[in-house]
Design an enzyme around this catalytic site. Structure first.
Site, mmCIF file in Angstrom:
data_model
loop_
_atom_site.group_PDB
_atom_site.id
_atom_site.type_symbol
_atom_site.label_atom_id
_atom_site.label_comp_id
_atom_site.label_asym_id
_atom_site.label_seq_id
_atom_site.Cartn_x
_atom_site.Cartn_y
_atom_site.Cartn_z
ATOM 1 N N CYS A 45 8.369 15.156 2.209
ATOM 2 C CA CYS A 45 8.783 13.791 1.875
ATOM 3 C C CYS A 45 8.777 13.549 0.370
ATOM 4 O O CYS A 45 9.615 12.799 -0.150
ATOM 5 C CB CYS A 45 7.853 12.773 2.542
ATOM 6 S SG CYS A 45 8.187 12.473 4.279
ATOM 7 N N GLU A 58 4.419 18.110 -0.315
ATOM 8 C CA GLU A 58 4.937 17.495 0.901
ATOM 9 C C GLU A 58 6.465 17.397 0.865
ATOM 10 O O GLU A 58 7.062 17.065 -0.157
ATOM 11 C CB GLU A 58 4.321 16.103 1.073
ATOM 12 C CG GLU A 58 4.702 15.450 2.384
ATOM 13 C CD GLU A 58 4.077 14.073 2.561
ATOM 14 O OE1 GLU A 58 4.612 13.279 3.363
ATOM 15 O OE2 GLU A 58 3.050 13.792 1.904
ATOM 16 N N CYS A 115 6.461 12.078 9.447
ATOM 17 C CA CYS A 115 7.326 11.447 8.454
ATOM 18 C C CYS A 115 8.322 12.435 7.850
ATOM 19 O O CYS A 115 9.462 12.077 7.557
ATOM 20 C CB CYS A 115 6.482 10.810 7.352
ATOM 21 S SG CYS A 115 5.289 11.932 6.592
ATOM 22 N N CYS A 116 7.904 13.694 7.666
ATOM 23 C CA CYS A 116 8.774 14.666 6.988
ATOM 24 C C CYS A 116 9.989 15.072 7.825
ATOM 25 O O CYS A 116 11.115 15.072 7.318
ATOM 26 C CB CYS A 116 7.969 15.887 6.561
ATOM 27 S SG CYS A 116 6.698 15.525 5.330
ATOM 28 N N GLU A 125 -2.774 13.953 -0.712
ATOM 29 C CA GLU A 125 -1.340 14.281 -0.836
ATOM 30 C C GLU A 125 -0.800 13.824 -2.187
ATOM 31 O O GLU A 125 0.263 13.225 -2.278
ATOM 32 C CB GLU A 125 -0.548 13.614 0.295
ATOM 33 C CG GLU A 125 -1.078 13.932 1.675
ATOM 34 C CD GLU A 125 -0.313 13.227 2.781
ATOM 35 O OE1 GLU A 125 -0.222 13.787 3.887
ATOM 36 O OE2 GLU A 125 0.191 12.111 2.554
ATOM 37 N N GLY A 168 0.799 -1.222 0.000
ATOM 38 C CA GLY A 168 0.000 0.000 0.000
ATOM 39 C C GLY A 168 0.824 1.259 0.000
ATOM 40 O O GLY A 168 0.438 2.265 -0.583
ATOM 41 N N HIS A 169 1.948 1.249 0.678
ATOM 42 C CA HIS A 169 2.876 2.386 0.657
ATOM 43 C C HIS A 169 4.262 1.841 0.336
ATOM 44 O O HIS A 169 4.884 1.161 1.126
ATOM 45 C CB HIS A 169 2.891 3.116 1.998
ATOM 46 C CG HIS A 169 3.535 4.476 1.926
ATOM 47 N ND1 HIS A 169 4.725 4.713 1.277
ATOM 48 C CD2 HIS A 169 3.133 5.684 2.415
ATOM 49 C CE1 HIS A 169 5.033 6.004 1.381
ATOM 50 N NE2 HIS A 169 4.074 6.615 2.060
#
Length: 668
Positions: free
Chosen positions: A345, A343, A418-419, A327, A210-211
């Site tokens: 990331c 974003e 996460c960033c 996003e 999924g990611h």
């Protein structure tokens, strides 16, 4: 103790080289590893030092006080309740360990090393006996995180992030092993990777992650171990995309599969689509697998996708992922300023991908994009203090309007952080993006001062860059081979100095006259071939040889393709690789009333006491009194885009109208 550490690192280097050499195929161009490059750069060295002394400790502290470390401790005890918000919160610890490992490889820190080892011990205890490592389930298997599903992997194609967590662990464990020579984290990662090999593949469980990122992580482990199962599994995960049944007619990215890049097989895809970070990790993984397997269909696909993104789906400061809802990438030319998402990331992932595209093809256009992202839409994501961040990177903040996705002020951290931790791991690896080599050639890709020691044909070549980039285009490169030798030095001539705003027609300069670049060798003009954007200098090199060149840094007015309607009749400002913006602080509290007429003359001025030292642009422009009131002449100051939002909250603009509306009159 020091001798033992050096011995361990030598063993690691030999093992890693052996694994790589055993591989039949790989990228035709190889990067010069970051440990071979020592920076002495006025722009980047302080940022990397701030990352080491401020950002890494702050990140570890926030992992502690937000409960991320506690999740691992509860998983080790097999009791408690998952105490953070997202099942991928485990990765913030992994990414911070990765950044710390890169940092320690060039700046040994026994105290930090001991702390990292203590975290690795906690991570190891949280791992289940068969290798499964995912605190959101292990803490309380009967009551896992809502995104996780009742059993392992059943929600992996959607939101469980089980393989995403593994991928970041593989990246971090690889970095830690190659930096320290210690196997404590690597062994945890290999145990988990072996579980994945047993679980997924032909005749086993099928899933499109999924990611994405597990694909990149498996390749890292393959490079270290030479175990082909890891490479095969990375390819399997990529090839699973497009096989799940979605409603292809639905006008909804989640329902038709586009959000996950799962609507069709990767070899049939030709647009940058869906969640931008997922996309960057997928395309990077495809490049890795293509390089190692020779899969031409993968290369053809990522070539098409790259062309789509660069010609229709990237912002002028390098940001990608325009749409807040998901996003994600929008449609072609859908690049709104008022709601731009961008974003951090995604910017980091874009650097990963463009580096790989360069290693495949050897064309400077990929480094041109990488540089645009790096100096603008990427470092904008971290404040000058090293401990405040943007998750999104806005293109416009105007008085009275703030979209929920836009952040006019920086935050210490986020629930989804996460960033910040991605920035932690990226910055100390930057020296590895400066140089590359192929056969008898050395590529100079980025103009960052410092010294590199490059092994070319088993002989050391020392290259020392001296410059004040990005503020000055005066460049000096000392080339010192161990002994006289003939080889090529390929110096990138940036697209912006050749009148190319970006390698497409999405953005262009109003003045399209290319600069005349004169390259000198030991003070005398030297003939060179311009090949794929590189000045190829073939020479019998000896100690004392020096290359000098000057890249003229005129202020460029950037205009957008007519298909980008929101930027019609507007201009953005660029000098060298730096994109500029206007911010409230320098312009009487407001910039949404600024008009920059065509052929406005800008004066670059270096201000050492402003924003840690920046080149500002000053000019006389026009300003409106009100929406349709009179306009009058006024002074205007533009600052580098990356440096905005370090002095409080207020307006910011990147694109400015070039002309006065018919209803407006110029005040005398």
């Amino acid at each position: 103790m020091k001798n033992m550490k050096m011995k361990n690192l030598l063993i690691v280097a030999l093992l890693y080289a052996g694994a790589v050499n055993a591989q039949v195929k790989d990228y035709p161009i190889q990067p010069v590893t970051f440990t071979k490059v020592k920076l002495d750069d006025k722009f980047w060295s302080p940022r990397i030092e701030t990352n080491r002394t401020v950002t890494i400790p702050a990140s570890f502290a926030r992992c502690e006080n937000t409960g991320r470390v506690k999740n691992f401790e509860m998983a080790a005890a097999r009791k408690g309740a998952f105490c953070t918000k997202f099942p991928f919160d485990d990765t913030d610890i992994y990414k911070t360990i990765e950044g710390a490992s890169y940092s320690m490889a060039v700046h040994p820190d026994p105290k930090l090393a001991a702390y990292v080892d203590s975290l690795i011990t906690i991570v190891g205890k949280a791992q289940e006996p068969d290798g499964y490592l995912y605190t959101a389930r292990t803490i309380d298997p009967l009551h896992p995180h809502p995104w996780s599903g009742p059993e392992r992997w059943v929600k992996e194609n959607e939101l469980s992030h089980e393989l995403y967590d593994s991928g970041h662990m593989f990246e971090a464990a690889s970095a830690h092993y190659l930096a320290t020579g210690e196997r404590n984290f690597l062994d945890i990662a290999l145990k988990n990777a072996d579980l994945l090999v047993k679980t997924f593949g032909p005749g086993k469980r099928h899933v499109a992650p999924g990611h994405e990122i597990v694909e990149m992580g498996l390749v890292r482990l393959y490079r270290i171990t030479g175990k082909k199962d890891y490479l095969d599994l990375a390819k399997f995960f990529i090839d699973e995309r497009g096989k799940r049944q979605y409603d292809k007619t639905a006008n909804d990215e989640w329902k038709n599969g586009m959000y996950w890049q799962d609507n069709e097989p990767v070899v049939d895809q030709d647009e940058a689509e869906g969640h931008a970070v997922r996309a960057m990790y997928l395309y990077s993984g495809m490049a890795d697998v293509a390089a190692l397997t020779g899969d031409k269909q993968y290369i053809d696909a990522i070539d098409r996708i790259w062309n789509n993104m660069i010609s229709k789906k990237i912002y002028v400061q390098g940001g990608i992922g325009a749409v807040p809802n998901g996003e994600r990438f929008g449609a072609d030319y859908e690049l709104p300023n008022a709601t731009a998402y961008n974003e951090t990331c995604a910017a980091i992932g874009d650097v990963f991908w463009n580096q790989r595209m360069f290693l495949l093809h050897g064309d400077s256009k990929y480094i041109d994009v990488l540089e645009k992202v790096l100096y603008n839409g990427l470092i904008s994501g971290v404040g000058l203090d090293g401990k405040s961040f943007f998750y999104t990177n806005a293109m416009q903040i105007t008085d009275g309007f703030t979209h929920p996705a836009m952040e006019p002020t920086r935050s210490g951290w986020f629930e989804c952080s996460c960033c910040p931790t991605n920035m932690v791991r990226f910055l100390p690896s930057l020296p590895g993006y400066i140089y590359a080599q192929k056969g008898n050639s050395i590529y100079v890709n980025l103009f960052i001062a410092g010294t590199a020691n490059i092994s070319l044909n088993n002989k050391n070549v020392k290259i020392t860059q001296v410059n004040n980039y990005p503020w000055s285009g005066a460049l000096s490169l000392n080339v010192e081979p161990q002994m006289p030798a003939r080889f090529n030095v390929l110096v990138r001539i940036p697209g912006w100095s050749r009148a190319k705003a970006i390698p497409s027609d999405l953005y262009s300069f109003e003045n399209t006259t290319p600069s005349n670049i004169i390259i000198k060798l030991n003070g005398r003009p030297v003939k060179y071939i311009l090949q794929n954007g590189y000045a190829v200098i073939n020479n019998q090199w000896k100690k004392g040889d020096k290359i000098t060149l000057n890249l003229p840094m005129d202020v460029k007015e950037v205009i957008a393709n007519k298909a980008v309607k929101v930027d019609s009749n507007k201009v953005a400002l660029q000098r060298g690789p730096i994109m500029y913006c206007g911010e409230w602080k320098d312009n009487s509290g407001k910039v949404s009333n600024v008009i920059i007429p065509r052929n406005t003359t800008f004066k670059p001025t270096y201000e050492g006491d402003l924003l840690n030292g920046v080149m500002v642009l000053k000019a006389e422009v026009l300003k409106r009194d009100s929406l349709y009131g009179k306009v009058k002449k006024a002074e205007f100051t533009a600052i580098p885009y990356y440096s905005w939002a370090n002095r409080g909250k207020g307006e910011m603009m990147v694109w400015f109208p070039q002309s006065v509306n018919a209803k407006e009159l110029v005040a005398k």
